[in-house]
Design a protein around this motif. Structure first.
Motif, PDB file in Angstrom:
ATOM      1  N   VAL A 126       0.952  -1.277  -0.083  1.00  9.28           N
ATOM      2  CA  VAL A 126      -0.042   0.083   0.018  1.00  9.28           C
ATOM      3  C   VAL A 126       0.931   1.437  -0.198  1.00  9.28           C
ATOM      4  CG1 VAL A 126      -1.877   1.409   1.275  1.00  9.28           C
ATOM      5  CG2 VAL A 126      -1.780  -1.251   1.297  1.00  9.28           C
ATOM      6  N   ARG A 127       2.045   1.238   0.977  1.00  7.99           N
ATOM      7  CA  ARG A 127       2.734   2.386   0.828  1.00  7.99           C
ATOM      8  C   ARG A 127       3.653   2.578  -0.350  1.00  7.99           C
ATOM      9  NH1 ARG A 127       5.740   0.600   4.740  1.00  7.99           N
ATOM     10  NH2 ARG A 127       4.506   1.282   6.418  1.00  7.99           N
ATOM     11  N   ASP A 128       3.828   1.563  -1.141  1.00 11.96           N
ATOM     12  CA  ASP A 128       4.405   1.798  -2.691  1.00 11.96           C
ATOM     13  C   ASP A 128       3.387   2.405  -3.520  1.00 11.96           C
ATOM     14  OD1 ASP A 128       6.774   0.508  -2.046  1.00 11.96           O
ATOM     15  OD2 ASP A 128       6.337  -1.149  -2.968  1.00 11.96           O
ATOM     16  N   THR A 129       2.389   2.066  -3.431  1.00 10.38           N
ATOM     17  CA  THR A 129       0.992   2.630  -4.230  1.00 10.38           C
ATOM     18  C   THR A 129       0.734   4.158  -3.896  1.00 10.38           C
ATOM     19  OG1 THR A 129      -0.064   0.481  -4.616  1.00 10.38           O
ATOM     20  CG2 THR A 129      -1.360   2.323  -4.884  1.00 10.38           C
ATOM     21  N   ILE A 130       0.801   4.455  -2.491  1.00 14.47           N
ATOM     22  CA  ILE A 130       0.588   5.661  -2.272  1.00 14.47           C
ATOM     23  C   ILE A 130       1.623   6.657  -2.374  1.00 14.47           C
ATOM     24  CG2 ILE A 130       0.346   7.258  -0.309  1.00 14.47           C
ATOM     25  CD1 ILE A 130      -1.089   4.875   1.208  1.00 14.47           C
ATOM     26  N   ARG A 131       2.812   6.117  -2.563  1.00 13.14           N
ATOM     27  CA  ARG A 131       4.022   7.339  -3.036  1.00 13.14           C
ATOM     28  C   ARG A 131       3.994   7.300  -4.324  1.00 13.14           C
ATOM     29  NH1 ARG A 131       8.639   5.365   1.419  1.00 13.14           N
ATOM     30  NH2 ARG A 131       7.397   5.995   3.294  1.00 13.14           N
ATOM     31  N   LYS A 132       3.653   6.205  -5.064  1.00 12.75           N
ATOM     32  CA  LYS A 132       3.372   6.623  -6.432  1.00 12.75           C
ATOM     33  C   LYS A 132       2.320   7.463  -6.869  1.00 12.75           C
ATOM     34  CE  LYS A 132       5.452   2.158  -8.165  1.00 12.75           C
ATOM     35  NZ  LYS A 132       4.912   0.916  -8.093  1.00 12.75           N
ATOM     36  N   ALA A 133       1.205   7.339  -6.178  1.00 11.08           N
ATOM     37  CA  ALA A 133      -0.074   8.271  -6.486  1.00 11.08           C
ATOM     38  C   ALA A 133       0.508   9.649  -6.097  1.00 11.08           C
ATOM     39  CB  ALA A 133      -1.207   7.660  -5.700  1.00 11.08           C
ATOM     40  N   MET A 134       1.203   9.972  -5.018  1.00 10.58           N
ATOM     41  CA  MET A 134       1.545  11.311  -4.592  1.00 10.58           C
ATOM     42  C   MET A 134       2.730  11.786  -5.201  1.00 10.58           C
ATOM     43  SD  MET A 134      -1.107  11.660  -2.349  1.00 10.58           S
ATOM     44  CE  MET A 134      -0.709  12.891  -1.171  1.00 10.58           C
ATOM     45  N   GLY A 135       3.387  10.944  -6.030  1.00  8.92           N
ATOM     46  CA  GLY A 135       4.672  11.438  -6.912  1.00  8.92           C
ATOM     47  C   GLY A 135       5.796  11.353  -6.227  1.00  8.92           C
ATOM     48  N   LYS A 136       5.826  10.535  -5.150  1.00  4.29           N
ATOM     49  CA  LYS A 136       7.153  10.456  -4.421  1.00  4.29           C
ATOM     50  C   LYS A 136       7.699   9.197  -4.719  1.00  4.29           C
ATOM     51  CE  LYS A 136       5.355  12.375  -0.076  1.00  4.29           C
ATOM     52  NZ  LYS A 136       4.416  12.135   1.215  1.00  4.29           N
ATOM     53  N   ASN A 137       9.055   9.343  -4.509  1.00  6.89           N
ATOM     54  CA  ASN A 137       9.950   8.043  -4.745  1.00  6.89           C
ATOM     55  C   ASN A 137       9.546   7.231  -3.490  1.00  6.89           C
ATOM     56  OD1 ASN A 137      11.075   8.756  -7.183  1.00  6.89           O
ATOM     57  ND2 ASN A 137      12.410  10.215  -6.237  1.00  6.89           N
TER      58      ASN A 137
END
Ligand SMILES: [Fe+2]
Ligand SMILES: [Fe+2]
Length: 192
Positions: free
Chosen positions: A180-191
């Protein structure tokens, strides 16, 4: 009608989304408690997925923002994180022991009490202040990450859509949270 399908939610305010999820979590605890023994594991898995989505979204998006945005933010957020970590440990132990473990139901009640007290504290000490100290645009942009996470955890077994999502959140609660963390970071434009 109770609203328990996050993938169909239309709120665009991050706090509305998270508070609606608090209600969904309560409903899923009811489902697990009331499920016949042979369906308990399936309902518990949906609860674990929703908790992974919800708590990870808070940890990635809302808590860091609240640290700066609200009065005494560090203290408020540290208290919430301590509650979340305690619940996660119990959740992991329950997941490992499985739904047929003799202490599953007493542990479920303990988990429920902890998760619901935690949600009330968030609403009272964190979300109310956050709403007062953020703009609508800020809350909308934070909602994008929560929605991306939500799409990973349908709370009902939908024939058809389940096949598209069932492989996304599997394994231990911690593995689900990482995903979930990976998905959120992608969605929020963070590496990551
Ligand atoms: Fe939380
Ligand atoms: Fe929460």
């Amino acid at each position: 009608m109770t609203r328990t399908a996050p993938e169909t939610m239309d709120e665009t305010d991050v706090i509305d989304l998270l508070q609606t999820q608090h209600g969904m979590i309560r409903n899923l605890f009811d489902e697990v408690e009331q499920a016949p023994a042979d369906e308990r594991g399936e309902a518990f898995t949906r609860l674990v997925r929703l908790l992974a989505v919800h708590e990870t979204a808070e940890e990635e998006i809302v808590h860091p923002f609240a640290r700066h945005a609200i009065d005494g933010g560090d203290g408020v957020v540290d208290d919430r994180l301590a509650e979340e970590n305690e619940a996660k440990e119990l959740l992991s132990r329950m997941d490992e022991a499985g739904p047929d473990a003799p202490d599953f139901m007493p542990n479920l009640l303990m988990l429920r009490a902890a998760v619901e007290a935690h949600a009330r504290s968030e609403e009272r000490y964190e979300f109310a202040q956050l709403r007062a100290h953020t703009s609508e645009a800020q809350r909308r942009s934070m909602a994008a990450g929560v929605k991306a996470a939500e799409a990973m955890a349908p709370t009902h077994p939908h024939p058809g859509t389940e096949s598209a999502t069932k492989n996304l959140l599997v394994g231990t609660p911690i593995a689900m949270m990482d995903r979930v963390r990976d998905t959120i970071r992608k969605a929020m434009g963070k590496n990551p």
